[in-house]
Motif scaffolding. Structure first.
Motif, mmCIF file in Angstrom:
data_model
loop_
_atom_site.group_PDB
_atom_site.id
_atom_site.type_symbol
_atom_site.label_atom_id
_atom_site.label_comp_id
_atom_site.label_asym_id
_atom_site.label_seq_id
_atom_site.Cartn_x
_atom_site.Cartn_y
_atom_site.Cartn_z
ATOM 1 N N VAL A 16 0.858 -1.183 0.000
ATOM 2 C CA VAL A 16 0.000 0.000 0.000
ATOM 3 C C VAL A 16 0.899 1.240 0.000
ATOM 4 C CG1 VAL A 16 -1.723 1.295 1.317
ATOM 5 C CG2 VAL A 16 -1.821 -1.209 1.256
ATOM 6 N N PRO A 17 0.668 2.179 -0.923
ATOM 7 C CA PRO A 17 1.473 3.398 -0.940
ATOM 8 C C PRO A 17 1.050 4.353 0.176
ATOM 9 C CG PRO A 17 -0.210 3.514 -2.637
ATOM 10 C CD PRO A 17 -0.318 2.144 -2.012
ATOM 11 N N ARG A 18 1.922 5.283 0.506
ATOM 12 C CA ARG A 18 1.585 6.308 1.494
ATOM 13 C C ARG A 18 0.712 7.357 0.802
ATOM 14 N NH1 ARG A 18 2.844 8.452 6.272
ATOM 15 N NH2 ARG A 18 2.833 10.707 6.489
ATOM 16 N N LEU A 19 -0.526 7.490 1.281
ATOM 17 C CA LEU A 19 -1.467 8.430 0.692
ATOM 18 C C LEU A 19 -1.689 9.655 1.579
ATOM 19 C CD1 LEU A 19 -4.057 5.792 -0.530
ATOM 20 C CD2 LEU A 19 -2.198 6.833 -1.830
ATOM 21 N N VAL A 20 -1.334 9.559 2.861
ATOM 22 C CA VAL A 20 -1.508 10.676 3.788
ATOM 23 C C VAL A 20 -0.671 11.861 3.298
ATOM 24 C CG1 VAL A 20 -1.108 11.483 6.142
ATOM 25 C CG2 VAL A 20 -2.003 9.189 5.745
ATOM 26 N N GLY A 21 -1.312 13.029 3.254
ATOM 27 C CA GLY A 21 -0.632 14.235 2.797
ATOM 28 C C GLY A 21 -0.873 14.542 1.326
ATOM 29 N N LEU A 22 -1.400 13.561 0.596
ATOM 30 C CA LEU A 22 -1.677 13.793 -0.829
ATOM 31 C C LEU A 22 -3.047 14.431 -1.012
ATOM 32 C CD1 LEU A 22 -0.514 10.436 -2.465
ATOM 33 C CD2 LEU A 22 0.752 12.592 -2.296
ATOM 34 N N MET A 23 -3.198 15.192 -2.079
ATOM 35 C CA MET A 23 -4.517 15.697 -2.445
ATOM 36 C C MET A 23 -5.347 14.519 -2.956
ATOM 37 S SD MET A 23 -3.987 19.454 -4.177
ATOM 38 C CE MET A 23 -3.165 18.825 -5.615
ATOM 39 N N ALA A 24 -6.662 14.649 -2.886
ATOM 40 C CA ALA A 24 -7.558 13.562 -3.284
ATOM 41 C C ALA A 24 -7.252 13.061 -4.685
ATOM 42 C CB ALA A 24 -9.005 14.022 -3.180
ATOM 43 N N VAL A 25 -7.064 13.960 -5.610
ATOM 44 C CA VAL A 25 -6.818 13.559 -6.997
ATOM 45 C C VAL A 25 -5.513 12.756 -7.108
ATOM 46 C CG1 VAL A 25 -5.674 15.725 -7.655
ATOM 47 C CG2 VAL A 25 -6.834 14.362 -9.391
ATOM 48 N N ASP A 26 -4.482 13.143 -6.371
ATOM 49 C CA ASP A 26 -3.211 12.415 -6.403
ATOM 50 C C ASP A 26 -3.315 11.074 -5.690
ATOM 51 O OD1 ASP A 26 -2.023 14.509 -7.817
ATOM 52 O OD2 ASP A 26 -1.466 15.554 -5.969
ATOM 53 N N ALA A 27 -4.096 11.028 -4.602
ATOM 54 C CA ALA A 27 -4.285 9.768 -3.879
ATOM 55 C C ALA A 27 -5.002 8.755 -4.769
ATOM 56 C CB ALA A 27 -5.071 10.012 -2.593
ATOM 57 N N ARG A 28 -6.020 9.202 -5.485
ATOM 58 C CA ARG A 28 -6.732 8.298 -6.399
ATOM 59 C C ARG A 28 -5.795 7.760 -7.466
ATOM 60 N NH1 ARG A 28 -10.873 12.230 -6.240
ATOM 61 N NH2 ARG A 28 -10.249 12.957 -8.286
ATOM 62 N N GLU A 29 -4.986 8.627 -8.043
ATOM 63 C CA GLU A 29 -4.068 8.211 -9.098
ATOM 64 C C GLU A 29 -3.008 7.250 -8.566
ATOM 65 O OE1 GLU A 29 -2.598 7.401 -12.586
ATOM 66 O OE2 GLU A 29 -4.410 8.600 -12.292
ATOM 67 N N SER A 30 -2.483 7.526 -7.383
ATOM 68 C CA SER A 30 -1.465 6.669 -6.790
ATOM 69 C C SER A 30 -2.028 5.278 -6.489
ATOM 70 C CB SER A 30 -0.920 7.311 -5.513
ATOM 71 O OG SER A 30 0.089 6.529 -4.951
ATOM 72 N N ALA A 31 -3.246 5.228 -5.942
ATOM 73 C CA ALA A 31 -3.881 3.940 -5.662
ATOM 74 C C ALA A 31 -4.146 3.179 -6.961
ATOM 75 C CB ALA A 31 -5.177 4.149 -4.890
ATOM 76 N N ARG A 32 -4.658 3.881 -7.948
ATOM 77 C CA ARG A 32 -4.956 3.258 -9.237
ATOM 78 C C ARG A 32 -3.687 2.694 -9.877
ATOM 79 N NH1 ARG A 32 -7.151 7.441 -12.163
ATOM 80 N NH2 ARG A 32 -9.059 7.146 -10.998
ATOM 81 N N ALA A 33 -2.586 3.424 -9.783
ATOM 82 C CA ALA A 33 -1.319 2.974 -10.369
ATOM 83 C C ALA A 33 -0.814 1.690 -9.695
ATOM 84 C CB ALA A 33 -0.266 4.072 -10.251
ATOM 85 N N GLN A 34 -1.171 1.486 -8.427
ATOM 86 C CA GLN A 34 -0.764 0.278 -7.703
ATOM 87 C C GLN A 34 -1.786 -0.850 -7.846
ATOM 88 O OE1 GLN A 34 2.067 -0.280 -5.941
ATOM 89 N NE2 GLN A 34 2.832 1.703 -6.572
ATOM 90 N N GLY A 35 -2.872 -0.595 -8.576
ATOM 91 C CA GLY A 35 -3.914 -1.601 -8.746
ATOM 92 C C GLY A 35 -4.821 -1.727 -7.539
ATOM 93 N N LEU A 36 -4.979 -0.643 -6.798
ATOM 94 C CA LEU A 36 -5.803 -0.641 -5.597
ATOM 95 C C LEU A 36 -7.034 0.235 -5.795
ATOM 96 C CD1 LEU A 36 -2.896 -0.210 -3.051
ATOM 97 C CD2 LEU A 36 -4.152 -2.309 -3.556
ATOM 98 N N LEU A 37 -8.077 -0.035 -5.032
ATOM 99 C CA LEU A 37 -9.298 0.757 -5.068
ATOM 100 C C LEU A 37 -9.299 1.702 -3.878
ATOM 101 C CD1 LEU A 37 -11.694 -2.208 -5.829
ATOM 102 C CD2 LEU A 37 -10.695 -0.605 -7.468
ATOM 103 N N LEU A 38 -9.923 2.843 -4.026
ATOM 104 C CA LEU A 38 -9.931 3.856 -2.974
ATOM 105 C C LEU A 38 -11.357 4.142 -2.538
ATOM 106 C CD1 LEU A 38 -7.553 5.460 -1.740
ATOM 107 C CD2 LEU A 38 -8.168 7.325 -3.240
#
Length: 103
Positions: free
Chosen positions: A3-25
């Protein structure tokens, strides 16, 4: 996968980071997650670095829950507290010693 670190990211960046790792948000405090853009993630579950299978759900929150605090107000207090060290404590109203002082 981790799981990537999403804390501190804006919502749009958190969604993209999760998607890039194959995860759902998912965001329990924001049902309209797809509309959230500039809100910042303040906590997540599972924690960053946790091993999870592909297509796992990662939960993020954009607001602190009750009692978890935020940063509070950071603007300077006006009027500012007095400078210097200890100051004499004022007497309680109606103190008999105050009656001895005449103007």
């Amino acid at each position: 996968m981790r799981v990537p670190r999403l804390v501190g990211l804006m919502a749009v960046d958190a969604r993209e980071s999760a998607r890039a790792q194959g995860l759902l948000l998912a965001a329990p405090d924001r049902p309209d997650l797809t509309r959230a853009v500039v809100d910042y993630v303040v906590r997540q579950y599972p924690q960053p670095g946790a091993e999870v299978p592909r297509d796992s759900m990662v939960y993020v929150w954009f607001d602190f829950g009750p009692g978890e605090g935020g940063g509070g107000v950071h603007e300077p207090r006006i009027p500012r507290p007095p400078r210097g060290g200890l100051q004499r404590e004022l007497d309680e109203p109606g103190d008999p010693d105050m009656a001895l002082i005449s103007p």
